[in-house]
Design a protein around this motif. Structure first.
Motif, short mmCIF file in Angstrom:
data_model
loop_
_atom_site.label_atom_id
_atom_site.label_comp_id
_atom_site.label_asym_id
_atom_site.label_seq_id
_atom_site.Cartn_x
_atom_site.Cartn_y
_atom_site.Cartn_z
N GLN A 43 2.38 -26.48 -12.09
CA GLN A 43 3.74 -26.77 -11.67
C GLN A 43 4.04 -28.27 -11.59
O GLN A 43 5.07 -28.67 -11.07
CB GLN A 43 4.01 -26.12 -10.32
N ARG A 186 7.05 -16.64 -7.52
CA ARG A 186 6.02 -15.60 -7.63
C ARG A 186 5.33 -15.66 -8.98
O ARG A 186 4.11 -15.48 -9.08
CB ARG A 186 6.63 -14.23 -7.38
N LYS A 187 6.09 -15.92 -10.04
CA LYS A 187 5.50 -15.93 -11.37
C LYS A 187 4.42 -16.99 -11.50
O LYS A 187 3.43 -16.81 -12.23
CB LYS A 187 6.58 -16.16 -12.43
N ALA A 188 4.57 -18.10 -10.80
CA ALA A 188 3.55 -19.15 -10.86
C ALA A 188 2.23 -18.64 -10.29
O ALA A 188 1.15 -18.95 -10.82
CB ALA A 188 4.04 -20.38 -10.10
N GLU A 190 1.30 -15.44 -10.24
CA GLU A 190 0.77 -14.45 -11.17
C GLU A 190 0.19 -15.10 -12.42
O GLU A 190 -0.83 -14.64 -12.95
CB GLU A 190 1.88 -13.46 -11.54
N ASP A 191 0.80 -16.19 -12.87
CA ASP A 191 0.26 -16.90 -14.04
C ASP A 191 -1.11 -17.50 -13.71
O ASP A 191 -1.99 -17.56 -14.58
CB ASP A 191 1.22 -18.01 -14.46
N LEU A 204 -3.83 -8.54 -10.06
CA LEU A 204 -2.37 -8.56 -9.99
C LEU A 204 -1.84 -7.38 -9.18
O LEU A 204 -0.84 -7.51 -8.45
CB LEU A 204 -1.78 -8.54 -11.40
#
Length: 515
Positions: A43, A186-188, A190-191, A204
């Motif tokens: 990020q 949230r996607k960060a 999960e990535d 996950l």
């Protein structure tokens, strides 16, 4: 401009976000730290992690410390290597008592810290090595966390992770995302898991479940514990159900649940006939209890005998150890705990240290006494027997060896060890029955003293020695109205330390009562 001024001007004084992770071996603390650092860097933040390991697995947690900051262009952030008390934004504890230790260390403060913890227990060696109940009190952590932390997110994340085929680190990561304490979507998160490349799907899944619980704990509460089966209900085996029918018909309601549990234990240890012998002995003890006014005392003596007679009759010996280690149910439990996949092979290695005493104990009583009468021969044989062995029960050779030893179960009741255990039981219960008419409460405590005897080998010998020393005080206590209280104190003293120093002092105190 001096060199010092140039260097100082290139440093950023922005305060970083600080996180501390406390995890023991096998709980994935390092993986969790890597996920957090990887996510921050992806990020555009600068992140740094350090770790200070505990002494060893189950004796001390590793503290992973992370600082992250979005530094201004052209400036270098100032990041610390260790957490400072009062300056940690988020503490993640992979086990509940580690949450308590983070509070004691000053890492959790009411003006700053969000505490995220799994409420399950993984007992430390210091808790398990005590002769008695050495488990720390979790309620103390519950009370302290409500005062010490700014916000607390706590639930059984270990069980949640297990239900989703993962480990607690994934659930902690999901709780961290759901807590909204980091400025990342949230996607960060999960990535970051996907970038790890291992166990992604299960991680996950556990992450998502923990995320939802952190966001809406009421809607995603832990499922209720399954109802325990009725211990007195028939199981569908004619012989065993007949024994359960005796429990229901011959004994008072107050003692039946303990009797059913004791029956299950002794039958599992030996056979149905042994279970019948247990109930026969209990019927005699119940008769003595009734004669001593046990009805008015809710049959406390019978209930205590139901528990501790079963424990005494199902003693630990090498036959029992071999039996348990070769059971399919144990293998299934180990496979479940390790999380073995369908395409993986699991080998188990048992550490065993037999002594000649255990070998003699499995012999027929007469043969065993013949060997004991020849200590020189026993000492020479012990040099070949008494050494540590790593037994790989995944191999045919070692599995069959343990299986053969477990098969000695059919001959157990004729062994020297069984004769010794039976004689000890007779003496112990004889003492209790002798005291029962005079001092009911003391007799109940005498029965409960059997908890001091456990294990086998050196552990059994130490416990039995303490048991004998505790009961040596009975003649001094039998006519005292507070005799039961004193015997209870002696038991507690015996459980305080392995060497028996506390028991020595307590016995000296009891000796002064007669003076």
């Amino acid at each position: 401009m001096t060199r010092h001024e140039t260097f100082a001007g290139a440093l950023s004084t922005d305060r970083p976000i600080t996180l501390a992770i406390l995890a023991m071996g096998g709980q994935g603390g390092g993986v969790l730290a890597d996920w957090i650092v990887g996510m921050a860097e992806a990020q555009g933040w600068v992140a740094q992690s350090t770790s200070v390991p505990g002494v060893a697995q189950r004796t001390g947690a590793t503290i992973y410390y992370i600082e992250m900051v979005k530094a201004p262009p052209g400036a270098e952030p100032i990041l610390a290597l260790m957490p400072t008390p009062g300056d940690v934004d988020v503490v993640l504890a992979a086990e509940f008592m580690e949450a308590g230790r983070s509070i004691l260390r000053g890492l959790v403060t009411p003006d700053r810290t969000t505490l995220i913890a799994s409420t399950h227990r993984a007992y430390a060696v210091a808790e398990k090595q005590k002769p008695g109940d050495g488990a720390a009190d979790p309620q103390a952590v519950v009370a302290a966390s409500g005062v010490a932390a700014r916000r607390v997110i706590a639930s059984d994340l270990d069980a949640l992770a297990a239900r989703n085929g993962s480990v607690v680190s994934a659930a902690l990561f999901g709780s961290l995302a759901g807590a909204d304490v980091l400025p990342f979507p949230r996607k960060a998160f999960e990535d970051a898991i996907a970038a790890g490349g291992k166990g992604v799907a299960a991680s996950l899944k556990a992450f998502g479940a923990a995320f939802d619980r952190a966001r809406n704990p009421e809607a995603h509460a832990e499922p209720p514990a399954p109802a325990k089966p009725d211990p007195l209900a028939d199981v569908g085996h004619a012989g065993y159900d007949a024994l359960l029918a005796r429990v229901r018909a011959e004994f008072p309601a107050q003692a039946r649940p303990l009797l059913a549990a004791g029956l299950r234990k002794v039958v599992d240890f030996q056979d149905l006939a042994y279970g019948g012998a247990y109930l026969d002995r209990m019927r005699e003890l119940l008769a003595a209890d009734r004669a001593a006014g046990g009805d008015a005392k809710v049959y406390a003596f019978t209930a205590a005998c139901a528990k501790y007679l079963a424990v005494a009759m199902a003693y630990d010996d090498v036959i029992r150890v071999a039996d348990l280690k070769t059971r399919a149910s144990r293998w299934d439990r180990v496979v479940g705990e390790v999380g073995v996949k369908a395409d993986e092979i699991l080998y188990t290695t048992e550490f065993m240290h037999p002594r000649m005493e255990e070998v003699i104990g499995t012999m027929p009583a007469g043969m065993g006494r013949w060997f004991e009468a020849r200590p020189g021969l026993v000492a020479r044989l012990d040099r070949f027997v008494s050494r540590g062995r790593r037994v790989r029960t995944g191999t045919i050779r070692w599995y069959l060896a343990l299986y053969v030893v477990a098969g000695f179960k059919r001959m157990r009741l004729k062994t020297l060890r069984h004769a010794r255990e039976t004689a000890h039981i007779d003496a112990w219960l004889g003492t209790a029955l002798e005291v029962l008419p005079t001092n009911y409460a003391l007799a109940v405590e005498i029965v409960g003293a059997r908890r001091l005897v456990k294990g086998y080998s050196d552990t059994h010998a130490r416990g039995e020695a303490k048991f004998d020393r505790v009961l040596s005080a009975v003649p001094m206590l039998v006519h005292r109205t507070d005799g039961a209280d004193w015997l209870r104190r002696l038991k507690q003293a015996a459980l305080m330390d392995e060497a028996g120093g506390a028991l020595d002092g307590a016995l000296r105190t009891v000796a002064t009562l007669e003076a």
